[in-house]
Scaffold this active site. Structure first.
Site, short mmCIF file in Angstrom:
data_model
loop_
_atom_site.label_atom_id
_atom_site.label_comp_id
_atom_site.label_asym_id
_atom_site.label_seq_id
_atom_site.Cartn_x
_atom_site.Cartn_y
_atom_site.Cartn_z
N TRP A 129 0.81 -1.22 0.00
CA TRP A 129 0.00 0.00 0.00
C TRP A 129 0.84 1.27 0.00
O TRP A 129 0.33 2.35 -0.24
CB TRP A 129 -0.92 0.01 1.24
CG TRP A 129 -0.18 -0.31 2.51
CD1 TRP A 129 -0.11 -1.53 3.13
CD2 TRP A 129 0.64 0.58 3.30
NE1 TRP A 129 0.70 -1.46 4.24
CE2 TRP A 129 1.16 -0.17 4.37
CE3 TRP A 129 0.97 1.92 3.20
CZ2 TRP A 129 2.01 0.37 5.33
CZ3 TRP A 129 1.82 2.48 4.16
CH2 TRP A 129 2.33 1.71 5.20
N ASN A 130 2.15 1.17 0.30
CA ASN A 130 2.91 2.43 0.48
C ASN A 130 3.21 3.12 -0.85
O ASN A 130 3.39 4.34 -0.89
CB ASN A 130 4.19 2.21 1.31
CG ASN A 130 5.14 1.22 0.69
OD1 ASN A 130 4.77 0.44 -0.20
ND2 ASN A 130 6.37 1.21 1.15
N LYS A 132 -2.83 -9.07 -7.18
CA LYS A 132 -3.60 -8.87 -5.96
C LYS A 132 -3.15 -7.51 -5.42
O LYS A 132 -2.06 -7.38 -4.86
CB LYS A 132 -3.36 -9.95 -4.91
CG LYS A 132 -4.36 -9.85 -3.76
CD LYS A 132 -3.85 -10.40 -2.46
CE LYS A 132 -3.34 -9.42 -1.45
NZ LYS A 132 -4.13 -8.26 -1.08
N GLY A 176 6.63 -6.59 0.35
CA GLY A 176 5.91 -6.51 1.62
C GLY A 176 6.80 -7.01 2.75
O GLY A 176 8.03 -6.94 2.66
N SER A 177 6.17 -7.55 3.78
CA SER A 177 6.93 -7.91 4.97
C SER A 177 7.74 -9.19 4.77
O SER A 177 7.38 -10.06 3.95
CB SER A 177 5.98 -8.10 6.16
OG SER A 177 5.26 -9.29 5.98
N GLU A 232 10.79 -8.50 -2.41
CA GLU A 232 11.36 -7.23 -1.94
C GLU A 232 10.74 -7.00 -0.57
O GLU A 232 9.56 -6.65 -0.46
CB GLU A 232 11.02 -6.14 -2.96
CG GLU A 232 11.89 -4.92 -2.83
CD GLU A 232 11.19 -3.83 -2.07
OE1 GLU A 232 11.45 -3.75 -0.84
OE2 GLU A 232 10.41 -3.09 -2.66
N LEU A 233 11.53 -7.23 0.48
CA LEU A 233 10.95 -7.36 1.83
C LEU A 233 11.41 -6.23 2.76
O LEU A 233 11.84 -5.19 2.30
CB LEU A 233 11.31 -8.74 2.38
CG LEU A 233 10.95 -9.90 1.44
CD1 LEU A 233 11.45 -11.23 1.99
CD2 LEU A 233 9.46 -9.95 1.16
N CYS A 286 10.26 1.07 2.37
CA CYS A 286 11.19 0.00 2.79
C CYS A 286 12.62 0.51 2.84
O CYS A 286 13.46 -0.07 3.52
CB CYS A 286 11.15 -1.16 1.80
SG CYS A 286 9.55 -1.85 1.61
N GLU A 339 12.07 -2.47 12.18
CA GLU A 339 11.72 -1.37 11.29
C GLU A 339 10.49 -0.62 11.83
O GLU A 339 9.45 -1.24 12.08
CB GLU A 339 11.41 -1.98 9.91
CG GLU A 339 11.21 -1.03 8.79
CD GLU A 339 10.92 -1.78 7.47
OE1 GLU A 339 10.45 -2.93 7.50
OE2 GLU A 339 11.16 -1.18 6.41
#
Ligand code: SIN
Length: 498
Positions: free
Chosen positions: A167-168, A191, A244-245, A266-267, A300, A397
């Site tokens: 969402w960022n 998604k 995401g996470s 990409e976490l 991130c 984080e």
């Protein structure tokens, strides 16, 4: 604005192209309304801004099947140049609708309108980059060790790609994944983030208007985790790309391994931002402001830990606080706002937890330090000094507007502190000493490094981390290969003729 009309309704009613505000899924070339819907919140007021189709597992299966049929047809009937031309038209349409997309993005995400406009341009830059890369998908010829044999490679599309985005960056994280996928000749089932699905719908509508053949793009919004795991387990999906996470990334990698899909992750990050005694402090503060407070600290690659050498710690802190004091919190669409809200209440709670923990362990609040009495999910831009090593923020984080300043004495100490994390996404340092620049560039364990700058993201720069920040590169000359397979072709016995 008329106070009797909800803020978001007033803004949506003023869109130049109202048809970009969509609440349906996009499956098999059609916009699909669902009886089951989920609420999307507007973070600057905390109120519901709309209700979006909640896809189930069957919707994902239908989308995947349709994407598979479309992908085969697309690959057989297009060239790199023709795929590039579609992407180019999409890019132009995004730019000509950028005010509307930015308004939608701003409402659902909370970032300021200026930042949202910047994100739309950034998102479009990936499309124009991969529009050009599409025609440059070279193979190689390899001298064979066998006589009368020719060996070459071709790059082929991975197939149907499952795209799961955060969402960022509701626009840029979608285009950074699907532009290379489409350029490579893949199809995509997206998604979108359930917090910010609207930007994705608007981008999809424009992709269709740009002439993207039916079925190549499918959008399945959902809040149903079970339904979306179909992307990671369905054997027809050949590639998963997720931002995401780290926790969700590990789970997806495990699920995707059952059919050995290609995976890019990409976490999470925990970026160190190091300021040495000889640094240009004004430049360092400018870098800090950008990479800490962009998107209200919710990127991130945001600096999470500020390590400042003892000789300049006081001065750096003073200068940073002066700049932070000029920030203005408010709804993203207000012209005077420089800092929007966070995405939701739990994001606000997380910042507060990190602040309270650090203060309780001895840190001093230089500015900020609490949630102001505004409606919506706001937290004051905050600077803490004298933060002890054992504070939670050194490990975890924050994903919010908190700049914790830790002091250090030597370069070795800075390197040890910076690398003391399981994450390795981004890092930054400021120094004028060329020897130190070269040493530090080698010693910091990150996938992306900013030296004397806080800005490291661009379409041409390889984006991605190491360690538990994931694997795979997005954007750049490496991004296309993430959506391709290399086929080795050996033609033997050429002396015999055909
Ligand atoms: C992210 O936060 O994942 C993306 C940030 C960027 O592209 O700069």
């Amino acid at each position: 604005m008329d106070p009797s009309i909800p803020y978001h309704e007033a803004a949506i009613s003023k869109l130049q192209n109202g048809s970009l505000f969509i609440q349906d899924a996009f499956i098999d070339g059609k916009w699909v309304a669902k009886e089951k819907k989920f609420d999307v919140y507007e973070p600057s007021t905390g109120t519901v801004m709309g209700q979006v189709a909640n896809c189930d597992r069957l919707d994902f299966q239908t989308a995947i099947q349709s994407a598979s049929t479309a992908q085969t047809r697309f690959w057989e009937s297009s060239t790199g140049a023709s795929r590039g031309a579609i992407l180019r038209r999409w890019y132009e349409l995004i730019l000509s609708n950028s005010d509307d997309i930015a308004t939608i993005l701003c409402l659902e995400n909370g970032k300021t309108f200026a930042e949202a406009k910047g994100e739309v341009t950034y998102a479009a830059s990936f499309i124009s980059w991969f529009a050009e890369e599409a025609a440059r998908s070279y193979g190689v010829t390899i001298p064979s060790s066998s006589l009368h044999t020719t060996l070459w490679t071709v790059r082929e599309p991975a197939g149907v790609c499952g795209i799961i985005t955060p969402w960022n960056f509701p626009a840029a994280m979608i285009t950074r994944k699907i532009a290379p996928a489409l350029a490579a000749g893949c199809s995509v089932v997206i998604k979108p983030p359930s917090e910010t699905p609207y930007t994705c719908f608007a981008l999809t509508k424009l992709a269709v208007e740009a002439g993207l053949p039916s079925g190549l793009i499918q959008v399945c919004p959902t809040k149903d985790r079970e339904a979306s795991t179909e992307l990671a387990t369905n054997p027809t999906v050949k590639k998963i790309s997720f931002t995401g996470s780290t926790g969700v990334g590990k789970m997806l990698a495990k699920l995707a391994s059952s059919t050995l899909k290609k995976v890019s992750l990409e976490l999470g990050g925990n970026a160190p931002f190091i300021v040495f005694d000889d640094a240009d402090l004004d430049l360092a503060v400018e870098g800090a402001m950008f990479c800490k407070f962009r998107c209200s600290g919710q990127t991130c690659v945001c600096a999470n830990r500020f390590y400042v050498q003892k000789g300049v710690a006081k001065e750096f802190t003073r200068k940073l606080v002066e700049k932070v004091s000029a920030l203005k919190l408010g709804p993203g669409l207000e012209v005077s706002t420089t800092q929007g809200p966070l995405v939701n209440k739990s994001a606000v709670d997380k910042v507060q937890e990190h602040v309270s923990d650090a203060v309780q362990k001895g840190a001093k609040v230089e500015i900020g330090g609490s949630a102001p009495g505004l409606s919506g999910f706001f937290y004051e831009p905050t600077v803490l000094s004298g933060v002890p090593r054992e504070a939670a923020v050194s490990k975890d984080e924050t994903f919010g507007p908190l700049a914790p300043i830790f002091e250090f004495s030597t370069e070795d100490e800075a390197v040890e502190l910076a690398n003391n994390t399981e994450f390795g996404l981004a890092g930054y340092f400021f120094s004028k000493d060329v020897g130190q620049v070269m040493r530090m560039a080698q010693r910091l364990q990150v996938g992306m490094l900013g030296i004397n700058t806080g800005k490291i993201s661009a379409a041409e720069a390889p984006f991605g981390g190491i360690k538990e920040s994931g694997y795979g590169k997005e954007g750049s000359l490496f991004g296309l290969a993430e959506y391709q397979n290399i086929k080795a072709v050996t033609l033997g016995n050429t002396q015999l003729g055909a």
